[in-house]
Design an enzyme around this catalytic site. Sequence first.
Site, PDB file in Angstrom:
ATOM      1  N   GLU A  95     -10.540 -11.824   0.507  1.00  0.00           N
ATOM      2  CA  GLU A  95     -11.340 -10.757  -0.106  1.00  0.00           C
ATOM      3  C   GLU A  95     -11.351 -10.796  -1.635  1.00  0.00           C
ATOM      4  OE1 GLU A  95     -10.956  -7.411   3.393  1.00  0.00           O
ATOM      5  OE2 GLU A  95      -9.378  -7.426   1.891  1.00  0.00           O
TER       6      GLU A  95
ATOM      7  N   TYR B 172      -5.105  -6.336  14.878  1.00  0.00           N
ATOM      8  CA  TYR B 172      -4.983  -5.488  13.690  1.00  0.00           C
ATOM      9  C   TYR B 172      -4.371  -4.140  14.064  1.00  0.00           C
ATOM     10  CZ  TYR B 172      -6.382  -8.218   9.718  1.00  0.00           C
ATOM     11  OH  TYR B 172      -6.359  -9.118   8.691  1.00  0.00           O
TER      12      TYR B 172
ATOM     13  N   GLU C  38      -2.529   1.120   4.402  1.00  0.00           N
ATOM     14  CA  GLU C  38      -3.267   2.086   3.579  1.00  0.00           C
ATOM     15  C   GLU C  38      -3.085   3.517   4.104  1.00  0.00           C
ATOM     16  OE1 GLU C  38      -4.513  -0.848   4.508  1.00  0.00           O
ATOM     17  OE2 GLU C  38      -6.043  -1.576   3.115  1.00  0.00           O
TER      18      GLU C  38
ATOM     19  N   ARG D 223       0.856  -1.204   0.000  1.00  0.00           N
ATOM     20  CA  ARG D 223       0.000   0.000   0.000  1.00  0.00           C
ATOM     21  C   ARG D 223       0.883   1.241   0.000  1.00  0.00           C
ATOM     22  NH1 ARG D 223      -3.555  -3.659   2.278  1.00  0.00           N
ATOM     23  NH2 ARG D 223      -5.203  -3.975   0.769  1.00  0.00           N
TER      24      ARG D 223
ATOM     25  N   HIS E 280      -6.825  -8.934  -4.697  1.00  0.00           N
ATOM     26  CA  HIS E 280      -5.746  -7.982  -4.370  1.00  0.00           C
ATOM     27  C   HIS E 280      -4.629  -8.001  -5.407  1.00  0.00           C
ATOM     28  CE1 HIS E 280      -7.140  -6.685  -0.364  1.00  0.00           C
ATOM     29  NE2 HIS E 280      -7.600  -7.914  -0.220  1.00  0.00           N
TER      30      HIS E 280
ATOM     31  N   ASP F 124      -3.314  -1.855  12.233  1.00  0.00           N
ATOM     32  CA  ASP F 124      -3.667  -0.684  11.416  1.00  0.00           C
ATOM     33  C   ASP F 124      -4.900   0.022  11.972  1.00  0.00           C
ATOM     34  OD1 ASP F 124      -5.152  -3.005  10.645  1.00  0.00           O
ATOM     35  OD2 ASP F 124      -5.850  -1.957   8.853  1.00  0.00           O
TER      36      ASP F 124
ATOM     37  N   ASP G 226      -0.026  -6.350  -3.739  1.00  0.00           N
ATOM     38  CA  ASP G 226      -1.438  -6.001  -3.519  1.00  0.00           C
ATOM     39  C   ASP G 226      -1.877  -5.127  -4.683  1.00  0.00           C
ATOM     40  OD1 ASP G 226      -3.975  -5.424  -2.121  1.00  0.00           O
ATOM     41  OD2 ASP G 226      -2.938  -6.239  -0.389  1.00  0.00           O
TER      42      ASP G 226
ATOM     43  N   TRP H 262      -1.365  -3.319   8.205  1.00  0.00           N
ATOM     44  CA  TRP H 262      -1.720  -2.892   6.844  1.00  0.00           C
ATOM     45  C   TRP H 262      -1.407  -1.411   6.748  1.00  0.00           C
ATOM     46  CZ3 TRP H 262      -2.559  -7.026   4.039  1.00  0.00           C
ATOM     47  CH2 TRP H 262      -3.085  -8.174   4.637  1.00  0.00           C
TER      48      TRP H 262
HETATM   49  C1  ACM Z   1      -7.132  -9.108   5.460  1.00  0.00           C
HETATM   50  O1  ACM Z   1      -7.137  -8.295   6.384  1.00  0.00           O
HETATM   51  N1  ACM Z   1      -7.800  -8.832   4.344  1.00  0.00           N
HETATM   52  C2  ACM Z   1      -6.440 -10.381   5.552  1.00  0.00           C
END
Ligand code: ACM
Length: 658
Positions: A377, A468, A516, A196, A299, A470, A225, A514
């Site tokens: 996803e 998580y 982003e 990202r 992705h 992020d 990604d 993550w």
């Molecule tokens: C994810 O957070 N899409 C693995």
Amino acid sequence: MKRNLVTIFCFLMSLQYGLLNAQTQVKPTLAPSALNPWGNPIGQAEIAIIPEPVSLMRKEGFFELPQNVVIAAPSGARLASSVNSLRDKIQNASGHFVSVINDASSVAHIKLQILDKGDASLGKEGYSLTVNSQQVVIKANNEHGLFYGIQTLLQLFPKEIESKEIVEAFKWTLPCVEIKDFPRVAWRGLMFDVSRHFFTVDEVKQFIENMSRYKYNKFHFHLTDDEGWRIEIKGYPKLTEVGAWSVKKEGTFGDFIPPGINEPRTYGGFFTQEDLKEIVAFAQDRFIDVMPEVDVPGHSLAAIASYPDLSCTPEAVNYKVRSGEKIMDWSRGAPPLALVDNTLCPANEKVYVFIDSVVSQLARIFPFEYIHLGGDEAPHNFWEKNEQIKALMKREGLKTIPEVQAYFEKRVEKIVRAKGKKMVAWDEVLEGGVPNTMTIMAWRSMEKGIEAAKKGHEVIMTPTQFAYLDYMQADEITEPRVYASLRLAKTYEFDPIPEGVDPKLIKGGQGNLWTEQIFNIRQAEYMVWPRGFALAESMWSPREKKDWSHFIAKTEKHFERLDLAETKYSPAMYDPSFAVRRTADKLLQVTLKTEIEGLDIYYSFDNSAPDRFYPKYTEPLIVPVDAGVLKIVTYKGKQQVGRILHMPITELNKRAGK
Ligand code: ACM
């Protein structure tokens, strides 16, 4: 004279701390301003090891670092780097001279020793560490254990060990202790998304270096990604000529205006295979395995922008690497509706040739036995309409789109196994039914991990609820906006081994970063620490050793270490949360709550910045009708610890609803 003083002092200390009891945790009992005989402060959480060791016994006395320090360590290339780093840290911060010898039988001040006979209770990664007034001894079954012993030893040193310059006129002492320690789970990971936003080799090393100090041992490297393909793959040059570059944008990722056709695509970067080998070697020196992730079949926009043939959709010839504009519609939940087709085509044989080439090259670069092939996803909407997919479903007897994905995953797993590796995938792959030889990374919930373990899969727990990194760690008025929050206290509740499953199938846990909304390495650090402490302790320390208030005391000590090490961290644990409601007479009422004890909150409604002489919060506040902003700040006694938060009253009104 000094020794007598030390003895008397240490005796008093041991009475104070109740240290004669082997299992007693070191708890604060002395005033924080108290000094030890050499003028160094002692008191609250004098010993602050993160993650908390299995057993720690404070003994009488201190070890005083001599002017000429001798470290004895077994020879062995893998340990050499951490021994040299210990030497350099001591030398650079204290100015004392440190020499390293490879003769474990000789007399040394710091002695690292591999146990001849072995000690089964320490396992593969455990160690014992003894500090007495004469010597520091670390013993382990192998170099892994010695490495973790060194990390603990560094935390026993005064925080000044983190100083990049010599700290003058300072007595370097370590408390005498007896420690025995080993991890709770074997997989203690952090994932770093470099797609990202791209991060350089040095930044990735910095991330890994910080992980290693808290005894993490798996680095999950999210390399591809929609926003960038970051690995040089021989035979597919466009992946890095095209797929690694987007248009530089700043602001809130996801809401960016789609870039114009001629805007320069100069933002991004990639790692050459040599870069990746360098990162692997750096991590290996820190006893960290690197697991690459190539996220397919979803992705995959960066790969498709490079090689449109890899998709099922002819319009992909016009697709571009994402620069943070909207490409998915999440309004109906998961899986998302793709606005552009970011999926590899499971019905296209070229895709499997491509994956074979990528996995072959990854297998040569990354010695770790696991490779992650994504699986999360993947949107259904382009596949549902596609004639090639319909033909594949007919030919293979596949009834649903998850079964189409499972067909893809099984073929990919065959490729991975043919290269002598094991495949890891995100938990969505369970939906179409995949063989239990695949290791599942459970991210959507602990329950997904439980479901996978019940089907016989190995599982790595990385649930959003706890892991998580992020997610916002404080109120969104202070944080880059992400769709969910995860406070430190919640992270600390993480228990990677749930009840009711075979614990042997739970390999461990992992935090995921993550990126982003993370545009630079300082923000990456801010997001990881201190939640990374909480996850490290949840994965390393025995469940019964976890203690929230002790953890917070230690965290505060480690903030001082991170300050000296110039690593960024978040002070969000000092920020109160806001709960707002409307009273019967329609006034706004705000309740403030901190997740840690012992803080005072001061506030203003008059636009000025509060300090500890302002009104103190003692009960829910009624917002004056003319107020435009509520400002608050937290103190610990006379010391400001929190940032000044500006909460617009319009925001409170919005949260309270009509
Ligand atoms: C994810 O957070 N899409 C693995």
